[in-house]
Design an enzyme around this catalytic site. Structure first.
Site, short mmCIF file in Angstrom:
data_model
loop_
_atom_site.label_atom_id
_atom_site.label_comp_id
_atom_site.label_asym_id
_atom_site.label_seq_id
_atom_site.Cartn_x
_atom_site.Cartn_y
_atom_site.Cartn_z
N ASP A 1 0.82 -1.20 0.00
CA ASP A 1 0.00 0.00 0.00
C ASP A 1 0.87 1.27 0.00
OD1 ASP A 1 -2.38 1.33 -0.03
OD2 ASP A 1 -3.04 0.73 1.96
N CYS B 1 -8.42 -3.44 -3.40
CA CYS B 1 -7.34 -3.35 -2.42
C CYS B 1 -8.03 -3.11 -1.08
CB CYS B 1 -6.34 -2.25 -2.81
SG CYS B 1 -7.09 -0.68 -3.30
N THR B 2 -7.59 -2.16 -0.29
CA THR B 2 -8.30 -1.88 0.97
C THR B 2 -9.45 -0.91 0.72
OG1 THR B 2 -6.32 -2.28 2.32
CG2 THR B 2 -8.08 -0.99 3.32
N ARG C 1 -4.24 1.01 -5.33
CA ARG C 1 -3.74 -0.18 -6.01
C ARG C 1 -4.74 -0.77 -6.99
NH1 ARG C 1 -2.22 -3.17 -0.52
NH2 ARG C 1 -4.00 -1.88 0.11
N LYS D 1 14.23 12.45 0.00
CA LYS D 1 14.50 13.51 0.95
C LYS D 1 15.46 12.97 2.00
CE LYS D 1 11.56 17.35 2.46
NZ LYS D 1 11.14 18.03 1.25
N ASN E 1 11.71 18.38 -2.93
CA ASN E 1 12.42 17.11 -2.81
C ASN E 1 13.60 17.05 -3.76
OD1 ASN E 1 10.42 16.23 -1.01
ND2 ASN E 1 9.21 15.28 -2.64
#
EC number: 3.1.3.-
Length: 376
Positions: free
Chosen positions: A163, A195-196, A201, A304, A329
């Protein structure tokens, strides 16, 4: 041509901490959504209302604990995915038809959910969750799988993807979509990919299947998907997975360095490990530089530094401008040979709206047919 069916799986908790701030992964089942709005607007929320007769443990023991878990998961999802998305596990399974033969939804919670999917013609349940995802919400996957095995008209398949991890998604997509492709050919009917929450996903796998197999241009499939379900699939992961199959998975070693200024611990997050994990750098006591060597496939990877617990970027290495959340970043760009045939293919397929050539689609189908399956 390569296959990644044997990649080791990680048991990373779905509750992530310490993000770098720039992680970018027909009818409905009575699902009503408002489109996501800017993640940096503290007053804005994506509201999801689900009307479902799914029974969960929360209905018997009270919803406060379930609601807290849903709130925490939604906060992590919003931070990791860069869009305000909310998942209410306590309201039961929710889903949307993307096409008449393809559904994207949230996780099954009880064996009874199998029967609900059978009633709408689902022949394949395609689960992308890892054990920590299931444990977090107390889902008994074994009872769901066991019940599905007693039914002759439906198959439950599980192929794990981590995830909130765009790199793991990229690396797993070839074997996972191969497994999905073979299941659809074998079972026919309607396929339920979950997925959840069904927002990262699962839509990414569905979108990849539409792009590789069903003849859609990537953004054409994305537009259709987003018109049916509010979600945030990682498009760059799909582009890179496509290129990995068509040109081969090429890797190069990069070196990162940071001048020591009396630091105690220097770590890096991002790169190929995601924002929820960290890699320590090594201090050379003679040169007084902290360094890390890392083998990466082609692509652009943001990262980072975490110096004694503080997140920062190194201005002596390439860095992005502030994103919409105000974060800057560093990034590493790994390129093999941009002037080669493969380099030209990569350039074309990393464009905003890539379209596969007919011979490329045939190569992808051939790969899906021959790759070892990813089912666990």
């Amino acid at each position: 041509m390569y296959c990644l069916q044997n990649l080791p799986r990680s048991s990373v908790s779905p509750l992530l901490t310490g993000f770098g701030g720039n992680q970018r992964d027909l009818s409905s089942s009575s699902l009503k959504m408002l489109l996501p709005i800017k993640a940096n607007d503290p007053k804005s929320r994506l509201v999801i209302q689900v009307v479902s007769d799914s029974k969960s443990s929360s209905e018997m023991s009270g919803v406060s604990k379930e609601e807290e878990k849903s709130d925490e998961y939604s906060q992590d999802m919003t931070q990791a995915m860069g869009a305000v998305l909310t998942y209410r596990h306590e309201l039961g399974m929710n889903y949307n038809f993307i096409r008449p033969d393809l559904i994207v939804g949230s996780c099954l919670q009880t064996p009874e959910d199998v029967d609900k999917l059978r009633k709408i013609g689902v022949k394949t349940i395609f689960c992308l969750q890892q054990d920590p995802d299931l444990e977090y919400f107390g889902v008994d996957i074994r009872s769901i799988q066991a019940y599905a095995k007693t039914c002759s008209d439906i198959q439950h398949i599980r192929c794990e993807i981590r995830d909130f991890d765009a790199f793991d998604l990229r690396m797993r997509l070839p074997a996972v979509v191969s497994t999905l492709y073979k299941a659809v050919k074998r079972n026919g009917g309607v396929t339920y990919i979950h997925c959840t929450a069904g927002m990262g996903r699962a839509p990414a796998v569905a979108l990849t299947y539409m792009f590789w197999v069903q003849g859609y241009k990537l953004m054409e499939a994305h537009k259709l998907l987003m018109s049916k379900r509010s979600c945030f699939p990682k498009l760059d992961a799909i582009r890179n997975a496509t290129i990995d199959i068509l040109t081969g998975l090429k890797k190069k070693t990069i070196s990162l360095k940071l001048k020591d200024k009396g630091f105690s611990i220097v770590e890096i997050s991002g790169l190929d490990i995601g924002w929820g994990q960290r890699i320590p750098l090594t201090l050379d006591k003679e040169t007084r530089f902290w360094s890390l060597k890392r083998e990466l496939p082609e692509g652009q990877f943001e990262y980072k530094y975490i110096i004694d617990g503080e997140w920062t970027h190194n201005e002596l290495e390439p860095f992005t401008g502030p994103n919409k959340d105000g974060h800057t970043n560093n990034y590493a760009k790994v390129v093999d040979d941009p002037t080669s045939v493969d380099g030209a293919t990569r350039e074309r397929l990393t464009s905003e709206d890539p379209e596969l050539l007919e011979e490329e689609r045939l190569k992808l189908i051939q790969f899906l047919e021959t790759c070892s399956e990813a089912e666990v």
